[in-house]
Design an enzyme around this catalytic site. Structure first.
Site, PDB file in Angstrom:
ATOM      1  N   GLY A 126      -5.946   1.062 -13.127  1.00 36.74           N
ATOM      2  CA  GLY A 126      -7.097   0.558 -12.359  1.00 36.74           C
ATOM      3  C   GLY A 126      -8.387   0.958 -13.046  1.00 36.74           C
ATOM      4  O   GLY A 126      -8.693   0.519 -14.169  1.00 36.74           O
ATOM      5  N   ASN A 154      -7.838  12.371 -10.458  1.00 37.51           N
ATOM      6  CA  ASN A 154      -8.649  12.755 -11.624  1.00 37.51           C
ATOM      7  C   ASN A 154      -8.534  14.263 -11.782  1.00 37.51           C
ATOM      8  O   ASN A 154      -7.970  14.955 -10.930  1.00 37.51           O
ATOM      9  CB  ASN A 154     -10.114  12.312 -11.455  1.00 37.51           C
ATOM     10  CG  ASN A 154     -10.749  12.928 -10.238  1.00 37.51           C
ATOM     11  OD1 ASN A 154     -10.822  14.146 -10.101  1.00 37.51           O
ATOM     12  ND2 ASN A 154     -11.189  12.080  -9.318  1.00 37.51           N
ATOM     13  N   SER A 166      -3.269   4.968 -14.087  1.00 39.92           N
ATOM     14  CA  SER A 166      -4.272   4.617 -15.105  1.00 39.92           C
ATOM     15  C   SER A 166      -4.581   3.128 -15.226  1.00 39.92           C
ATOM     16  O   SER A 166      -5.439   2.760 -16.039  1.00 39.92           O
ATOM     17  CB  SER A 166      -3.864   5.117 -16.511  1.00 39.92           C
ATOM     18  OG  SER A 166      -4.096   6.501 -16.617  1.00 39.92           O
ATOM     19  N   VAL A 195      -6.364   4.269  -5.452  1.00 44.88           N
ATOM     20  CA  VAL A 195      -5.226   4.805  -4.689  1.00 44.88           C
ATOM     21  C   VAL A 195      -5.511   6.247  -4.256  1.00 44.88           C
ATOM     22  O   VAL A 195      -5.088   6.695  -3.197  1.00 44.88           O
ATOM     23  CB  VAL A 195      -3.924   4.681  -5.516  1.00 44.88           C
ATOM     24  CG1 VAL A 195      -3.880   5.638  -6.696  1.00 44.88           C
ATOM     25  CG2 VAL A 195      -2.696   4.869  -4.642  1.00 44.88           C
ATOM     26  N   ASP A 196      -6.283   6.963  -5.059  1.00 40.05           N
ATOM     27  CA  ASP A 196      -6.680   8.348  -4.724  1.00 40.05           C
ATOM     28  C   ASP A 196      -7.417   8.357  -3.382  1.00 40.05           C
ATOM     29  O   ASP A 196      -7.107   9.131  -2.467  1.00 40.05           O
ATOM     30  CB  ASP A 196      -7.579   8.869  -5.851  1.00 40.05           C
ATOM     31  CG  ASP A 196      -7.741  10.383  -5.840  1.00 40.05           C
ATOM     32  OD1 ASP A 196      -8.520  10.880  -6.671  1.00 40.05           O
ATOM     33  OD2 ASP A 196      -7.094  11.060  -5.023  1.00 40.05           O
ATOM     34  N   ASP A 204       0.858  -1.186   0.000  1.00 40.85           N
ATOM     35  CA  ASP A 204       0.000   0.000   0.000  1.00 40.85           C
ATOM     36  C   ASP A 204       0.897   1.240   0.000  1.00 40.85           C
ATOM     37  O   ASP A 204       1.688   1.435   0.917  1.00 40.85           O
ATOM     38  CB  ASP A 204      -0.867  -0.034   1.277  1.00 40.85           C
ATOM     39  CG  ASP A 204      -1.831   1.125   1.357  1.00 40.85           C
ATOM     40  OD1 ASP A 204      -2.865   0.986   2.017  1.00 40.85           O
ATOM     41  OD2 ASP A 204      -1.545   2.189   0.750  1.00 40.85           O
TER      42      ASP A 204
HETATM   43  N1  APR Z   1      -1.429   1.537  -2.970  1.00 33.50           N
HETATM   44  C1  APR Z   1      -0.824   1.284  -4.167  1.00 33.50           C
HETATM   45  N2  APR Z   1      -1.483   1.041  -5.303  1.00 33.50           N
HETATM   46  C2  APR Z   1      -2.836   1.043  -5.234  1.00 33.50           C
HETATM   47  C3  APR Z   1      -3.551   1.297  -4.039  1.00 33.50           C
HETATM   48  C4  APR Z   1      -2.782   1.546  -2.875  1.00 33.50           C
HETATM   49  N3  APR Z   1      -3.362   1.803  -1.688  1.00 33.50           N
HETATM   50  N4  APR Z   1      -4.889   1.226  -4.306  1.00 33.50           N
HETATM   51  C5  APR Z   1      -4.996   0.931  -5.614  1.00 33.50           C
HETATM   52  N5  APR Z   1      -3.776   0.810  -6.172  1.00 33.50           N
HETATM   53  C6  APR Z   1      -3.420   0.505  -7.563  1.00 33.50           C
HETATM   54  C7  APR Z   1      -4.456  -0.214  -8.389  1.00 33.50           C
HETATM   55  O1  APR Z   1      -4.392  -1.612  -8.156  1.00 33.50           O
HETATM   56  C8  APR Z   1      -3.997   0.153  -9.787  1.00 33.50           C
HETATM   57  O2  APR Z   1      -2.968  -0.730 -10.210  1.00 33.50           O
HETATM   58  O3  APR Z   1      -3.241   1.744  -8.209  1.00 33.50           O
HETATM   59  C9  APR Z   1      -3.386   1.558  -9.613  1.00 33.50           C
HETATM   60  C10 APR Z   1      -4.238   2.694 -10.158  1.00 33.50           C
HETATM   61  O4  APR Z   1      -5.604   2.362 -10.001  1.00 33.50           O
HETATM   62  P1  APR Z   1      -6.689   3.492  -9.616  1.00 33.50           P
HETATM   63  O5  APR Z   1      -6.485   3.894  -8.218  1.00 33.50           O
HETATM   64  O6  APR Z   1      -8.026   2.941 -10.011  1.00 33.50           O
HETATM   65  O7  APR Z   1      -6.309   4.739 -10.521  1.00 33.50           O
HETATM   66  P2  APR Z   1      -6.533   4.992 -12.093  1.00 33.50           P
HETATM   67  O8  APR Z   1      -6.694   3.727 -12.862  1.00 33.50           O
HETATM   68  O9  APR Z   1      -5.441   5.936 -12.484  1.00 33.50           O
HETATM   69  O10 APR Z   1      -7.942   5.735 -12.132  1.00 33.50           O
HETATM   70  C11 APR Z   1      -8.008   7.037 -11.603  1.00 33.50           C
HETATM   71  O11 APR Z   1      -9.774   6.447 -10.100  1.00 33.50           O
HETATM   72  O12 APR Z   1      -9.773   6.637  -7.832  1.00 33.50           O
HETATM   73  C12 APR Z   1     -10.167   7.256  -8.999  1.00 33.50           C
HETATM   74  O13 APR Z   1     -10.099   9.584  -8.450  1.00 33.50           O
HETATM   75  C13 APR Z   1      -9.468   8.574  -9.208  1.00 33.50           C
HETATM   76  O14 APR Z   1     -10.916   9.176 -10.983  1.00 33.50           O
HETATM   77  C14 APR Z   1      -9.612   8.718 -10.688  1.00 33.50           C
HETATM   78  C15 APR Z   1      -9.434   7.297 -11.197  1.00 33.50           C
END
Ligand code: APR
Length: 164
Positions: A117, A22, A115, A31-32, A8
């Protein structure tokens, strides 16, 4: 040097962690959401003062309650098949984040898979872009950490690094 870890990102003791945000910078899931929960409400306040971030760019705030001193927020492209400018936009997330880190004398920085996730970017392609940029910057940092949330993602990066 480039180091790949599984875990994490909010727990990492590095100078800066990168947030996959975003364009509103007002938080979200993934992760946001984790970073905002760990940093506390002051992070959202700081983000509101910034007023958003275009895709492919990066903005910096303090880390507040996080172990990391800084959070660099970057907005990755939503995957739309790969011919809508996604690759250069994803590359720009990494270069802009690392340039911002250099501007703040940051020596160690950790990235999630921007990007890959909710935004649906294929992990293999995204990892290739990420490592390509990190290789270009690694001499100017003590450490660039790839923080993989899952063991599968870590295996993907380890394989790519072994075959370089
Ligand atoms: N620590 C590390 N990596 C993480 C964590 C964490 N706590 N939580 C999720 N991830 C990973 C996911 O598994 C993925 O591989 O971070 C990567 C990015 O995934 P997302 O968080 O979904 O981000 P993204 O695909 O860039 O989408 C961005 O999602 O949360 C919203 O506000 C954000 O609208 C934006 C969108």
């Amino acid at each position: 040097m480039i180091r790949v870890v599984q875990g994490d990102i909010t727990n990492l003791h590095v100078d800066a962690i990168v947030n996959a945000a975003n364009t509103t910078l007002l938080g979200g899931g993934g992760v946001d959401g984790a970073i905002h929960r760990a940093a506390g409400p002051a992070l959202l306040k700081a983000c509101k003062n910034i007023g958003g971030c275009p895709t492919g760019e990066a903005r910096i705030t303090p880390g507040f309650d996080l172990p990391a001193r800084w959070v660099i927020h970057t907005v990755g492209p939503v995957w739309r098949g790969g011919d809508q400018g996604e690759p250069p936009l994803l590359e720009s997330c990494y270069t802009r984040s690392l340039d911002t880190a250099l501007d703040h004398d940051i020596r160690s920085i950790a990235f999630p898979g921007i990007s890959t996730g909710v935004y649906g970017y294929p992990k293999q392609e995204a990892a290739g872009i990420a490592l390509g940029v990190m290789r270009h910057y690694e001499d100017r940092f003590e450490e660039i950490v790839v923080c993989c949330f899952t063991t599968e993602d870590k295996k993907l990066y380890d394989t790519l690094l072994d075959t370089e």
